[in-house]
Design an enzyme around this catalytic site. Structure first.
Site: not given
Ligand code: GDP
Length: 429
Positions: A299, A301-302, A39-40, A13-14, A239, A305, A18, A224
């Site tokens: 992104a 699972t909601g 992964a999202g 989630d870094e 993971t 964090r 983007k 990840q």
């Protein structure tokens, strides 16, 4: 022309989505090498946001070929949904997306088994996303997985699925008391899927090595983060694959000698989803502020964090494993307004200060972070386009990171949009 690998340097989630999106405009191929639809990657244009789970972010750039490598585990339902959505957004997918014939498939029983295992573990849960990714990798290494190539021969597929489903039904029923699956329904479903996936399937290893020989530029995208790597992460809270740079070679079939750049995506602070040690975690107002301002909710699972200060001990460890050649610092804007910033430069345990990231969980869970403190800034940084125009304290913060890790910062992200990016000696097109 060599390969650039983009790595999540922390617990995921870094903001890789983007950065990959930005760099995609300057390459010919973008390839995913591990993980699955857990992964999202969030791509944010000026007025629209889209989360990709399986298809590499390069799909939004004309002329870029996207590869889902052999190291990825594919959920057919999630993949088809994603392809449909990308097409609906007006982007070409056919002829631009290549899927490895060696990639393994996630089957409905993988999801059921994962849910049953998590339920049985209860408080000791690893915090999986329930998408069947772990069990699919288990079957891969147990040599009982179903690969994309198996779809091509109906007889092979029928035989493999019948054996696997019967086996898994026994486990579901006898070990977990869970519902079983119907063999015929599943075979029909996967035959349907085969018809749709067929045009995309190829030997992606051959394709990628051919592209490299032709001098094409390849961007390899990790999902990840390195601290979630099954070998190098905080096991067992990891993971089931290799997000670190080595995973690029085994997950795509490109030789190590083809990689010449490893860009680390470093969030300006730390976050982690689910259980597992997190030395710099802030369970206070500052942690809550980072979560709120940074919108730190999964992104895919909601899930909220966990948030904390930047951990340079952990980063030096992931730098060692991956051989970072450059850094991209993301979410610098989230720190704006905090009067004082702490950066972890050591761990205290056993009565001494250490700079080594401990590999055993018990030690890592008990370390006391040693912090250096830097002054914060109040100025809005979201529209700054040059490093030298950042507030002096923001520059000092970046300089501190650069000096500690001995690696140059080539990109600074100051907001979710493409335009909110500072490039420092980096070409994107
Ligand atoms: P990934 O899995 O590493 O791609 O990370 P995610 O996409 O799950 O999370 C990154 C989130 O941060 C997304 O919602 C992005 O739009 C957002 N984001 C990326 N860079 C920045 C940034 O510099 N500032 C802010 N505020 N948000 C950012």
């Amino acid at each position: 022309m060599p390969v650039t690998v983009i790595i999540g340097s922390q617990w995921g989630d870094e903001g890789k989505g983007k950065v990959v999106d930005l760099l995609s405009s300057g390459v010919d191929v973008v390839a995913r090498y591990q993980g699955g639809a857990n992964a999202g990657h969030t791509i944010c244009w000026e007025d629209r946001t889209f989360v990709l789970h399986l298809v590499p972010s390069g799909i939004f750039h004309d002329g870029v070929t996207c590869v889902i490598g052999n190291g990825v585990v594919i959920d057919p339902v999630a993949l088809m949904k994603e392809i449909d959505t990308i097409k609906q957004l007006g982007f070409e997918v056919d002829g631009r997306l290549l899927i490895s014939h060696n990639a393994h498939l996630i089957m409905p029983y993988h999801k059921r088994i994962e849910a049953a295992i998590e339920q049985a573990r209860d408080a000791g849960a690893i915090g999986t996303t329930g998408r069947g990714i772990g069990p699919a990798y288990v079957d891969k290494f147990a040599r009982s997985g179903v690969r994309v190539v198996d779809l091509l021969d109906r007889d092979v597929l029928r035989a493999k699925l019948t054996r696997s489903i019967n086996e898994k039904n026994e486990v579901l029923k006898k070990v977990y008391g869970a519902d079983t699956l119907n063999v015929d329904d599943m075979i029909e479903e996967y035959i349907e899927f085969d018809k749709r996936i067929d045009p995309y399937v190829t030997d992606t290893t051959q394709y990628l090595n051919g592209a490299l020989r032709e001098g094409k530029r390849v961007l390899a995208e990790g999902a990840q983060g390195s601290l979630l790597d099954v070998d190098f992460g905080t096991y067992p809270f990891v993971t089931s694959s290799h997000p670190s740079a080595g995973g690029c070679c085994t997950g795509l079939g490109v030789p190590p000698t083809a990689i010449d750049r490893v860009m680390a995506i470093v969030k300006a602070y730390s976050t982690r989803v689910g259980n597992g040690p997190f030395p710099t975690e802030l369970e206070d107002e500052t942690g809550n502020a980072l979560r709120k301002v940074g919108d730190e909710f999964g992104a895919t699972t909601g899930r909220p964090r966990r948030c904390g200060w930047l951990d340079l001990v952990a980063l030096r460890y992931t730098a060692t494993i991956n051989g970072f050649t450059e850094l991209a610092i993301t979410k610098l804007d989230v720190l704006t307004g905090l009067p004082r910033l702490a950066v972890c430069t050591g761990y205290r345990y056993g009565g001494r200060e250490h700079t080594r990231f401990p590999s055993d969980l018990k030690t890592l869970s008990s370390v006391e972070p040693v912090y250096e403190y830097l002054d914060g800034w109040d100025e809005d940084v979201t529209n700054v386009s040059r490093i030298e125009d950042l507030p002096a304290n923001a520059r000092a913060y970046l300089d501190f990171i650069e000096a500690y890790l001995g690696t140059p910062i080539r990109l600074v992200s100051t907001g979710p949009k493409r335009s909110q990016t500072i490039l420092a000696g980096l070409e994107t097109a």
